[in-house]
Design an enzyme around this catalytic site. Sequence first.
Site, PDB file in Angstrom:
ATOM      1  N   GLY A 167       9.291   3.796   6.388  1.00  0.00           N
ATOM      2  CA  GLY A 167      10.263   4.246   5.389  1.00  0.00           C
ATOM      3  C   GLY A 167      10.389   3.278   4.234  1.00  0.00           C
ATOM      4  O   GLY A 167      10.405   3.671   3.060  1.00  0.00           O
ATOM      5  N   ASP A 168      10.466   1.989   4.545  1.00  0.00           N
ATOM      6  CA  ASP A 168      10.523   0.969   3.494  1.00  0.00           C
ATOM      7  C   ASP A 168       9.257   0.980   2.655  1.00  0.00           C
ATOM      8  O   ASP A 168       9.302   0.864   1.425  1.00  0.00           O
ATOM      9  CB  ASP A 168      10.710  -0.413   4.125  1.00  0.00           C
ATOM     10  CG  ASP A 168      12.071  -0.586   4.752  1.00  0.00           C
ATOM     11  OD1 ASP A 168      13.055  -0.707   4.010  1.00  0.00           O
ATOM     12  OD2 ASP A 168      12.162  -0.604   5.989  1.00  0.00           O
ATOM     13  N   THR A 169       8.115   1.100   3.328  1.00  0.00           N
ATOM     14  CA  THR A 169       6.843   1.060   2.612  1.00  0.00           C
ATOM     15  C   THR A 169       6.699   2.245   1.668  1.00  0.00           C
ATOM     16  O   THR A 169       6.241   2.090   0.528  1.00  0.00           O
ATOM     17  CB  THR A 169       5.680   1.039   3.615  1.00  0.00           C
ATOM     18  OG1 THR A 169       5.831  -0.076   4.492  1.00  0.00           O
ATOM     19  CG2 THR A 169       4.353   0.926   2.903  1.00  0.00           C
ATOM     20  N   ALA A 171       9.106   3.855   0.230  1.00  0.00           N
ATOM     21  CA  ALA A 171      10.000   3.594  -0.902  1.00  0.00           C
ATOM     22  C   ALA A 171       9.367   2.590  -1.864  1.00  0.00           C
ATOM     23  O   ALA A 171       9.449   2.747  -3.088  1.00  0.00           O
ATOM     24  CB  ALA A 171      11.342   3.085  -0.398  1.00  0.00           C
ATOM     25  N   SER A 172       8.723   1.563  -1.316  1.00  0.00           N
ATOM     26  CA  SER A 172       8.052   0.568  -2.157  1.00  0.00           C
ATOM     27  C   SER A 172       6.989   1.221  -3.026  1.00  0.00           C
ATOM     28  O   SER A 172       6.895   0.944  -4.235  1.00  0.00           O
ATOM     29  CB  SER A 172       7.404  -0.508  -1.285  1.00  0.00           C
ATOM     30  OG  SER A 172       8.335  -1.184  -0.488  1.00  0.00           O
TER      31      SER A 172
END
Length: 397
Positions: A167-169, A171-172
């Site tokens: 999820g973070d990746t 978004a990045s």
Amino acid sequence: MSGPLAGIRVLELGQLIAAPFATRLMAEFGAEVIKVEPPGEGDPLRKWRKMHEGTSLWWYLQSRNKKSIAVNLKSPEGLAIVKQLAGSADVVVENFRPGGLEKLGLGWDVLSGLNPNLVMVRISGYGQTGPYRDRPGFGAIGESMGGLRFTTGDPSTPPARVGVSIGDTLASLHGVIGALMALLRVKTGQGAGQVIDVSLVESVFNVMESLVPEYDLLGEVRTRTGGALPGITPSNTYPSRDGGFVVVAGNSDPIFRRLMTAIGRPDLAEDPAFRNNEGRSKQAAMLDGVIADWTKGRTVAEALAVLDAAEVPAGRIYSVADIVADPHYNARDMILEADLPGDTKVKMPGIVPKLSETPGSVRWQGPALGAHTDSVLAELGFDEAGIAALREKGAVA
């Protein structure tokens, strides 16, 4: 410094995963990334997962090519330094909870007033607006609310998570894409800077394919299907004789015919009922059973030899040990050797994507906390006495 982003200055006001991964990509392709960290412990990622001499191996990767400055954002002098840096930056990337920078006096209105051409990437759980904007949100929440976890895992078990912070990746990556589009607008004279509002939830939701129209028009709620790709047949994970698994993607019409012929079922290859994906999907369980019966009688290597010869997309499921040993990874420079403190050599992931004329590079691994404070301050016009005075006031470390 070389790379397609050479000459671009990026100010990172973030920690842990989403914002730092975005700036890592920029740094690998030549941007000057100045990472602002709190004095003392710095980014918490420095202490996450496995360590080398007290510092996270993840940190060395996540912060390679970046400059670290230790600045106290609760100090007036520290805030002045950040404002000065933002005034000369092309991009600011942050992942505070919405309103966090505003409380510090570093909101968009302030920074864009100092630098009208500034591009500001804001990564948060739910975005800068909406009824959930003030809730804390990590990648796990984005994966859950974005629909990914509901569709991940075996149907007989609770929803599973992907083994990395996907999820973070995601978004990045959306943040980087937005930043580059906004930079293009600025650099080509089409307009001033702008805010890139990236939500963890929306970044996951954006890759969920036809989830919404299938539900709205057909009432279909896509759920967990294990290794299968629902509605795309055959595409699944099949057991082998030696206890392994073979991933087979035989879902295009000609590939399906080659697959069935290769496993000794030419009758299914020529059956009009399976001429297209719609027909095959109606009998997906039967076709999966046929393929599984065939793979169970062979080792992974034996099955792959047959499928490769038939030009059927297939592969084994790689562990990290498989990745590091794989000749294709190494031929593509996807496994690089890095130097860590203590004269230690370690393998690190290579750089993606591959640019033919201006490739990315690794110039150094994640730096010590505040390793570049003095040099960055000197570029801003502070002499040794001025830097010493800032340290005495607790503005920098």
